[in-house]
Scaffold this motif. Sequence first.
Motif, PDB file in Angstrom:
ATOM      1  N   THR A   1      -9.574   7.106  18.311  1.00 39.96           N
ATOM      2  CA  THR A   1     -10.365   5.928  17.948  1.00 39.96           C
ATOM      3  C   THR A   1     -11.287   6.223  16.777  1.00 39.96           C
ATOM      4  O   THR A   1     -11.436   5.414  15.852  1.00 39.96           O
ATOM      5  N   ASN A   2     -11.903   7.393  16.787  1.00 43.39           N
ATOM      6  CA  ASN A   2     -12.796   7.773  15.685  1.00 43.39           C
ATOM      7  C   ASN A   2     -12.043   7.815  14.354  1.00 43.39           C
ATOM      8  O   ASN A   2     -12.541   7.340  13.324  1.00 43.39           O
ATOM      9  N   VAL A   3     -10.843   8.384  14.378  1.00 40.90           N
ATOM     10  CA  VAL A   3     -10.056   8.471  13.142  1.00 40.90           C
ATOM     11  C   VAL A   3      -9.609   7.085  12.691  1.00 40.90           C
ATOM     12  O   VAL A   3      -9.679   6.744  11.504  1.00 40.90           O
ATOM     13  N   LEU A   4      -9.164   6.256  13.630  1.00 40.34           N
ATOM     14  CA  LEU A   4      -8.709   4.909  13.279  1.00 40.34           C
ATOM     15  C   LEU A   4      -9.838   4.069  12.690  1.00 40.34           C
ATOM     16  O   LEU A   4      -9.640   3.332  11.723  1.00 40.34           O
ATOM     17  N   LEU A   5     -11.030   4.187  13.259  1.00 41.54           N
ATOM     18  CA  LEU A   5     -12.175   3.443  12.729  1.00 41.54           C
ATOM     19  C   LEU A   5     -12.505   3.892  11.310  1.00 41.54           C
ATOM     20  O   LEU A   5     -12.835   3.072  10.438  1.00 41.54           O
ATOM     21  N   ALA A   6     -12.415   5.200  11.068  1.00 45.35           N
ATOM     22  CA  ALA A   6     -12.686   5.720   9.723  1.00 45.35           C
ATOM     23  C   ALA A   6     -11.632   5.229   8.724  1.00 45.35           C
ATOM     24  O   ALA A   6     -11.949   4.888   7.578  1.00 45.35           O
ATOM     25  N   MET A   7     -10.376   5.166   9.159  1.00 47.66           N
ATOM     26  CA  MET A   7      -9.297   4.703   8.274  1.00 47.66           C
ATOM     27  C   MET A   7      -9.461   3.235   7.885  1.00 47.66           C
ATOM     28  O   MET A   7      -9.036   2.822   6.800  1.00 47.66           O
ATOM     29  N   GLU A   8     -10.070   2.450   8.756  1.00 53.50           N
ATOM     30  CA  GLU A   8     -10.186   1.011   8.530  1.00 53.50           C
ATOM     31  C   GLU A   8     -11.541   0.603   7.960  1.00 53.50           C
ATOM     32  O   GLU A   8     -11.914  -0.560   8.014  1.00 53.50           O
ATOM     33  N   ASP A   9     -12.293   1.548   7.407  1.00 54.32           N
ATOM     34  CA  ASP A   9     -13.634   1.252   6.903  1.00 54.32           C
ATOM     35  C   ASP A   9     -13.686   1.381   5.383  1.00 54.32           C
ATOM     36  O   ASP A   9     -13.984   2.451   4.847  1.00 54.32           O
ATOM     37  N   PRO A  10     -13.398   0.299   4.637  1.00 53.73           N
ATOM     38  CA  PRO A  10     -13.417   0.361   3.175  1.00 53.73           C
ATOM     39  C   PRO A  10     -14.794   0.071   2.572  1.00 53.73           C
ATOM     40  O   PRO A  10     -14.898  -0.142   1.358  1.00 53.73           O
ATOM     41  N   SER A  11     -15.831   0.013   3.393  1.00 52.50           N
ATOM     42  CA  SER A  11     -17.171  -0.332   2.888  1.00 52.50           C
ATOM     43  C   SER A  11     -17.668   0.715   1.891  1.00 52.50           C
ATOM     44  O   SER A  11     -17.235   1.868   1.895  1.00 52.50           O
ATOM     45  N   ASP A  12     -18.613   0.283   1.059  1.00 53.54           N
ATOM     46  CA  ASP A  12     -19.239   1.154   0.051  1.00 53.54           C
ATOM     47  C   ASP A  12     -18.221   1.726  -0.937  1.00 53.54           C
ATOM     48  O   ASP A  12     -18.400   2.850  -1.434  1.00 53.54           O
ATOM     49  N   SER A  13     -17.173   0.978  -1.222  1.00 51.80           N
ATOM     50  CA  SER A  13     -16.183   1.458  -2.193  1.00 51.80           C
ATOM     51  C   SER A  13     -16.755   1.350  -3.603  1.00 51.80           C
ATOM     52  O   SER A  13     -17.594   0.504  -3.898  1.00 51.80           O
ATOM     53  N   GLU A  14     -16.283   2.229  -4.480  1.00 58.22           N
ATOM     54  CA  GLU A  14     -16.785   2.284  -5.854  1.00 58.22           C
ATOM     55  C   GLU A  14     -15.793   1.702  -6.864  1.00 58.22           C
ATOM     56  O   GLU A  14     -16.127   1.538  -8.031  1.00 58.22           O
ATOM     57  N   LEU A  15     -14.585   1.428  -6.418  1.00 59.01           N
ATOM     58  CA  LEU A  15     -13.566   0.826  -7.282  1.00 59.01           C
ATOM     59  C   LEU A  15     -12.623   0.027  -6.391  1.00 59.01           C
ATOM     60  O   LEU A  15     -12.211   0.504  -5.332  1.00 59.01           O
ATOM     61  N   THR A  16     -12.292  -1.193  -6.813  1.00 66.35           N
ATOM     62  CA  THR A  16     -11.375  -2.030  -6.045  1.00 66.35           C
ATOM     63  C   THR A  16     -10.147  -2.346  -6.891  1.00 66.35           C
ATOM     64  O   THR A  16     -10.265  -2.745  -8.051  1.00 66.35           O
ATOM     65  N   ILE A  17      -8.972  -2.154  -6.294  1.00 73.00           N
ATOM     66  CA  ILE A  17      -7.709  -2.416  -6.979  1.00 73.00           C
ATOM     67  C   ILE A  17      -6.868  -3.341  -6.112  1.00 73.00           C
ATOM     68  O   ILE A  17      -6.673  -3.082  -4.921  1.00 73.00           O
ATOM     69  N   GLN A  18      -6.412  -4.422  -6.699  1.00 74.75           N
ATOM     70  CA  GLN A  18      -5.496  -5.309  -5.982  1.00 74.75           C
ATOM     71  C   GLN A  18      -4.073  -4.822  -6.177  1.00 74.75           C
ATOM     72  O   GLN A  18      -3.620  -4.600  -7.300  1.00 74.75           O
ATOM     73  N   VAL A  19      -3.361  -4.653  -5.067  1.00 74.53           N
ATOM     74  CA  VAL A  19      -1.972  -4.190  -5.082  1.00 74.53           C
ATOM     75  C   VAL A  19      -1.093  -5.330  -4.579  1.00 74.53           C
ATOM     76  O   VAL A  19      -1.245  -5.778  -3.445  1.00 74.53           O
ATOM     77  N   THR A  20      -0.190  -5.804  -5.423  1.00 74.31           N
ATOM     78  CA  THR A  20       0.677  -6.920  -5.052  1.00 74.31           C
ATOM     79  C   THR A  20       2.133  -6.479  -5.138  1.00 74.31           C
ATOM     80  O   THR A  20       2.602  -6.045  -6.194  1.00 74.31           O
ATOM     81  N   GLY A  21       2.843  -6.584  -4.019  1.00 70.76           N
ATOM     82  CA  GLY A  21       4.254  -6.231  -4.001  1.00 70.76           C
ATOM     83  C   GLY A  21       5.123  -7.435  -4.276  1.00 70.76           C
ATOM     84  O   GLY A  21       4.775  -8.566  -3.941  1.00 70.76           O
ATOM     85  N   SER A  22       6.254  -7.209  -4.917  1.00 69.32           N
ATOM     86  CA  SER A  22       7.251  -8.258  -5.115  1.00 69.32           C
ATOM     87  C   SER A  22       8.598  -7.560  -5.252  1.00 69.32           C
ATOM     88  O   SER A  22       8.659  -6.357  -5.495  1.00 69.32           O
ATOM     89  N   GLN A  23       9.656  -8.308  -5.094  1.00 66.08           N
ATOM     90  CA  GLN A  23      10.988  -7.707  -5.162  1.00 66.08           C
ATOM     91  C   GLN A  23      11.347  -7.378  -6.611  1.00 66.08           C
ATOM     92  O   GLN A  23      11.618  -8.290  -7.397  1.00 66.08           O
ATOM     93  N   TRP A  24      11.372  -6.103  -7.042  1.00 65.93           N
ATOM     94  CA  TRP A  24      11.056  -4.896  -6.289  1.00 65.93           C
ATOM     95  C   TRP A  24      10.195  -4.042  -7.191  1.00 65.93           C
ATOM     96  O   TRP A  24      10.685  -3.197  -7.933  1.00 65.93           O
ATOM     97  N   LYS A  25       8.917  -4.339  -7.160  1.00 66.49           N
ATOM     98  CA  LYS A  25       7.958  -3.687  -8.040  1.00 66.49           C
ATOM     99  C   LYS A  25       6.558  -3.877  -7.479  1.00 66.49           C
ATOM    100  O   LYS A  25       6.341  -4.649  -6.545  1.00 66.49           O
ATOM    101  N   TRP A  26       5.592  -3.176  -8.073  1.00 67.74           N
ATOM    102  CA  TRP A  26       4.186  -3.313  -7.682  1.00 67.74           C
ATOM    103  C   TRP A  26       3.380  -3.781  -8.877  1.00 67.74           C
ATOM    104  O   TRP A  26       3.644  -3.398 -10.013  1.00 67.74           O
TER     105      TRP A  26
END
Length: 382
Positions: free
Chosen positions: A106-131
């Motif tokens: 649970t501790n590891v899962l909570l850490a994995m799902e915590d994107p707070s205090d990020s310093e850079l945000t990147i939008q990743v959009t998938g489509s057939q068949w590229k990013w």
Amino acid sequence: MKTRQLLYALAIFSSFAANAANEASSFNLTPGVTEISEKVYGLHMTILWICVAIGVVVFGAMFWAIIHHRKSKGAVAANFHESTKVEILWTLIPFLILIGMAVPATNVLLAMEDPSDSELTIQVTGSQWKWHYRYFDHDVEFFSLLATSAAQIDGEATKRETYLLEVDRPLVVPTGKKVRFLITSEDVIHSWWVPDFAVKKDANPGFINEAWTRIDKPGIYRGQCAELCGKDHGFMPIVVIAKPVDEFEAWVTETAAAQAKVKEEEQKLLAMNMDMDELMELGEEVYNSRCAACHQVNGLGLPGVFPALAQQGISADPNKVLDHLNIVIHGKSGTAMQAFGAQLGLKELAAVITYERNAWGNNTGDAIQASQINAVLNGDDL
């Protein structure tokens, strides 16, 4: 004697498990290059050893009972039923084991799902068949496509070590910074997966999933789409380059300037007319890299799946120029036909449409120009 053999077999099993766990193996998780990936690996190994210990105890007890209470030794089976103590023990012990496993998980899962205090945000959009990657707070965005050559895919050239894990435009991120990813899709479900980061998130159309990473070590890290997303699912790699902060900032500045210059140069094309030979040469190149996967190199498509372009349809009809431009630029809803207006420049769009209207015997004679593409993009009349 048989007891010693049993103990010897268990010792061999334990030694084999230890060696398999400690050695780098394609069958095991990778420790990765981030703090979270190391925590995930540590959790995985902890659970593995708990399972090994349970297996040794359970199978050891089972085989010991089989050997020491066999009929040839004159053992007589006991006759008892409904032992309250046994019922409590075999309920309580697994419960405590599960609680002991759940707490660190649970501790590891909570850490994995915590994107707070990020310093850079990147939008990743998938489509057939590229990013497609878009950097928030920076005027930088681009598509990332497979760069492995067709000769390697067709078996005509020796496959390199990074076969099917090469792209034309890798994602670039800074080291030591918390990077948040906003992951979505334009068409079907994809999955953005980079094992070294312990990041694997589904890209769902109409939804945004969050993930994050903080990379401590500069380098090149590879991944791929991990969700079956269509016939070219295996040709959708991910390449991430982690650079020191100063090098990343220089890359962002240089890339933003280069993209701004491309847009400026494109505007100059509006007053120019490219000749047919130039359009056809560039158009064939663009078609083979972007369109041939579906419509085939010969333009015959895949019957029942992707329509043919050769000598039929709007690409062969002299009166359907506008329809042809619209479908290439804006795509077609409800089909696999993507909108290429944001993926290609004015020159590339003009060239590929010209090629489609004059290749394979279509011969419409239409030479599409950048000004026509720009008019459709802006919703103006041709």
